[in-house]
Structure formats: structure tokens, C-alpha cells
Design an enzyme around this catalytic site. Sequence first.
Site, PDB file in Angstrom:
ATOM      1  N   GLY A 111       0.712  -1.314  -0.013  1.00  0.00           N
ATOM      2  CA  GLY A 111       0.035   0.149   0.058  1.00  0.00           C
ATOM      3  C   GLY A 111       1.119   1.208   0.214  1.00  0.00           C
ATOM      4  O   GLY A 111       0.468   2.421  -0.725  1.00  0.00           O
ATOM      5  N   HIS A 112       1.838   1.228   0.751  1.00  0.00           N
ATOM      6  CA  HIS A 112       2.742   2.637   1.151  1.00  0.00           C
ATOM      7  C   HIS A 112       3.258   2.925  -0.657  1.00  0.00           C
ATOM      8  O   HIS A 112       2.982   4.163  -1.178  1.00  0.00           O
ATOM      9  CB  HIS A 112       3.933   2.053   1.815  1.00  0.00           C
ATOM     10  CG  HIS A 112       3.595   2.151   3.117  1.00  0.00           C
ATOM     11  ND1 HIS A 112       3.050   2.999   4.179  1.00  0.00           N
ATOM     12  CD2 HIS A 112       3.543   1.057   3.664  1.00  0.00           C
ATOM     13  CE1 HIS A 112       3.070   2.395   5.271  1.00  0.00           C
ATOM     14  NE2 HIS A 112       3.174   1.157   5.123  1.00  0.00           N
TER      15      HIS A 112
ATOM     16  N   ARG B 266      -6.088   6.777  -8.245  1.00  0.00           N
ATOM     17  CA  ARG B 266      -5.473   6.888  -9.573  1.00  0.00           C
ATOM     18  C   ARG B 266      -6.322   7.288 -10.348  1.00  0.00           C
ATOM     19  O   ARG B 266      -7.808   7.562 -10.151  1.00  0.00           O
ATOM     20  CB  ARG B 266      -4.995   5.453  -9.683  1.00  0.00           C
ATOM     21  CG  ARG B 266      -3.984   4.859  -8.739  1.00  0.00           C
ATOM     22  CD  ARG B 266      -3.491   3.460  -8.995  1.00  0.00           C
ATOM     23  NE  ARG B 266      -4.542   2.388  -9.043  1.00  0.00           N
ATOM     24  CZ  ARG B 266      -4.880   2.053  -7.797  1.00  0.00           C
ATOM     25  NH1 ARG B 266      -4.402   2.312  -6.689  1.00  0.00           N
ATOM     26  NH2 ARG B 266      -5.771   1.221  -7.773  1.00  0.00           N
TER      27      ARG B 266
ATOM     28  N   SER C 247      -8.271   0.145   5.392  1.00  0.00           N
ATOM     29  CA  SER C 247      -7.010   0.950   4.861  1.00  0.00           C
ATOM     30  C   SER C 247      -7.214   1.838   3.597  1.00  0.00           C
ATOM     31  O   SER C 247      -8.404   2.300   3.417  1.00  0.00           O
ATOM     32  CB  SER C 247      -6.195  -0.213   4.348  1.00  0.00           C
ATOM     33  OG  SER C 247      -6.608  -0.918   3.391  1.00  0.00           O
TER      34      SER C 247
ATOM     35  N   GLU D  59     -10.768   4.531  -1.686  1.00  0.00           N
ATOM     36  CA  GLU D  59     -11.116   4.356  -3.261  1.00  0.00           C
ATOM     37  C   GLU D  59     -12.852   3.927  -3.220  1.00  0.00           C
ATOM     38  O   GLU D  59     -13.544   3.984  -4.025  1.00  0.00           O
ATOM     39  CB  GLU D  59     -10.334   3.102  -3.725  1.00  0.00           C
ATOM     40  CG  GLU D  59      -8.776   3.664  -3.833  1.00  0.00           C
ATOM     41  CD  GLU D  59      -7.678   2.653  -3.934  1.00  0.00           C
ATOM     42  OE1 GLU D  59      -6.636   2.853  -4.349  1.00  0.00           O
ATOM     43  OE2 GLU D  59      -8.307   1.198  -3.820  1.00  0.00           O
TER      44      GLU D  59
END
Length: 464
Positions: free
Chosen positions: A24-25, A156, A250, A255
Site C-alpha cells: 500500500g505504501h 489513481r 485501509s 477508493e
Amino acid sequence: SSKGRLLVQNILFRADSSSTIGTGHIMRDLVLASKYKNANIIFATQNLDGNINSKIKEAGYKIELLLSNDVAEFITVVKKYEADLIVIDNYTIDFKYEQRLKEKTGVKILAFDDTYERHHCDIVLNHNISADKTKYKGLVPSTCELQCGSKYTLLRDEFYQEYPKQRDTKDINILIAMGGVDSRELNIKILDALKSFENINLDVLTTTANKSLSDLKSYAADFDNITLHINSSEVAKLMHKNDFAILTPSVTVNEAYFMKLPFIAIKTEDNQIDIYNYLKNNNFSVLDHFNAKLLDKEIEHMVNRVHSKLINFTQLTLDEKKMVLEWRNSEAIKKWMYNRSDITLKEHLDYLESLNTKEDRVYFLLKGSRDYLGVVDLTDIEKEKSTELGIYTNPELKGYGALLMSKIIEYAFGELNLKTLRANVYNDNLKAITLYERFNFKTVDIVEDKNGKLQSMELKNEDR
């Protein structure tokens, strides 16, 4: 720059990925890096087992491999690239590390933070929907810029391209996204829990950093309705395709929230507690750990949520009308009514017939994927103003009050454009009061009738 270079920013990202750390980072750093269109981007990262450094290369960015997480080694890299800005996205880098980095280089520091830690930086970025800048008081320098909340959520481009499309909900399509590495090895357990549900299609997001990937592939091979998406670059399309998701609290929550995708969030790590608490306090579906029985119940509720529909009483069949009357006359329901007498079938049918000519009230039967779930009504409707809300669930079922409430709130504030919902609830009906309070209804008065005291409660559109 101060050293005579052309005015091109050198931005150095410090982040790692691995089968233990997760992916994830790096993924969110790539999104942030893409915002700096004309900058020179470098990633300083370690070559850990299960890393996704290949994603950095695919994006066209330079990688500087580090042998350790030692601050002295990193300072050498900062000086090598004459960095103008450092982006730190690493839970093991603390206040003292940042302080020494600032003392030795004077470079501007942006630090990612999800868990309200102490920082010595110029900018803190907490892009989760749960982020609260007031919690950073005393944790960062007074000059630190706080970038917190959904305004700063990193998404994104694919998400903006997919939004806002309508989702096709004819079939039950479920997305499972337990993180790139699935640290608790929950994918197969969740798939097992879904076996009891019919007519479902399952998309599973994972990566090559998942140590259990071979087992997951073997498992999925035995089922035609399971599709694995490994290192997918089309997450937004998958979210658009599916009816709801099972995920971790998370970055993926941000999203799903943006895509208006309903979800069940299962906490797997301590650093997810802030988002988990936010979701729980705001009536999202959450589990604080994996539990097959609890998950089964949440999935059943979620299936009903996305496949349930409000049926206007004027459109009910005779059998449905009789069923509603049976509910209304049950002891469990009528004991909380203003009128606690049994209603005859003729009285019931006559009243339902009268609804065809009444524009100030509407009654709905909520039908789920398998069962009839309950009744909601709005009376004394004043367009663009307020109305009184009534609600009761099928007395043979439990746990659907929140679904009924969310459906009628969405209808009242959405389709009818009402400003305020009102409800009168008897003081001793504690379950109902708790439900209303859960949806941010506030007690504004205490009134009384022949049956006792009632709490007069209100929910304003802006407070929901």
C-alpha cells in the site's frame, strides 16, 4: 534552485514494500508522485522479499536501493540527488529520524501519517476519510501544514474515469480486497464463508507479494465463480463492476468510498484502528477481526442492502397487504404504536386504498433478496421541508432496522429533497432510540400522550 540548477524539483520518496510490510505504501506514493508532473522523482527503497519495486520502474521513476533503514545512509542519498522535497511513507521512520534528517539537510519533509504519531516535518498528509487534523495538536511543529481528509485522498486516474457510473446489480458480484499481501491469510477463509450463498461471482484482488498466492490459486481453480486479479491495474473497473466489497479498513476504503461501493471492512492490523473506529461510528459495516459467523451475517445484510427495493404500498398484492397487517397487529409491533388496538382487514385495505389520493404521505414495504424486511413510512410530507418518519421491521427477523433506516433516509433526503426528518419514539423503546441516535437523530423535545412519554427526535439533512 538555490544551487543554480534549472527550476525542476527533485522529489525523493522514502518507502518500502514486502510480503510483511505490504504494498500500500508504494502504491499510494506512486499516485502522489504522478501529481508532480514536471518533477524529477526518485524512490529510495530497500530490496525486501516480496517487494513491488517493479511497479516503480513501470511508472518510469528512478530507484535508489538502500541497504538499511539507517538515517545516515539516507542522508547520503538526499545529498546525492540534491532533494528539494522528501516524502516519507514508512512506519519505522520516527520523530528523531525526521529531526536528524532536517538538521543535517534542511530539506522540506512531507510525512504520511495514518495513526497520529509525533513528527518533525513541514507537511503531514493523512488522506484517509477518517483523518482529523485536531488530533495532531502537540504532535507536529506549529508551522506544519496539515493535509487531512477526503479532500486529499490519493486516487489513481482510473477512479476518476470510472466515476460516476451506475452499477449493474442484476447479479451478486463481490470484490474481495484484503491487501496485496493478505497478512492474516484471510482470502481463502472469506471464500469459504461465501460458499453458502448462491448466484454470486467473486473477484479477488491480490499481488505476487502474497505468500499464500499458490494456495489461493489452487483453491480458486476449483470454482468457476472465482476470478483472481494479480497485480491488477484496473481496480476502479472492478469496483464499478461489483455490488459490494469485503476489504480492510485501509487505503482501499478511500477508493471504495469515492466509488460509492458498499463494503464490509475487516480490521487486520493495529494501524487500521482509526479508520475502523470512524467507519463503526458512522454506521458502516465493520468487523474488528475475522469471524465466519459474523461475516456471514454481514454478507446477508449487504446482499439485502444492494438488492433490496422499496415497494410502494399502492403496488402491493393482496397477500402482501395481509402480511403487513399481520405484522402490524403482532404484539411486538403494536405495543409501540399510538393506536394499540388491532386493525381489521377492512380498515387496513380501506386505508391503503386512500393512499392513492394522498400526496402528503407514502408507505413502503422493503423487500430483500430472500425476505420481506419491514415497513417504513413518511407522513405529513412538506416538500423541501420536513416529514414524520415511521419504521418497523418484520417481527420474525432481527437486525434490519439500520437497513430500513438508511433506505428511507436516502429516499427522503435524496428523491424528496426534504430538509428534516422527525420521529416520536416512546421513552421505553430503547432499541428504537438507539437506532435513531445511531443515525444522528437528536432529541429536541419530550411530549406525552395517553400511552406515556415520547422523545421527539429530528435529523437534519446536513447532519446525517
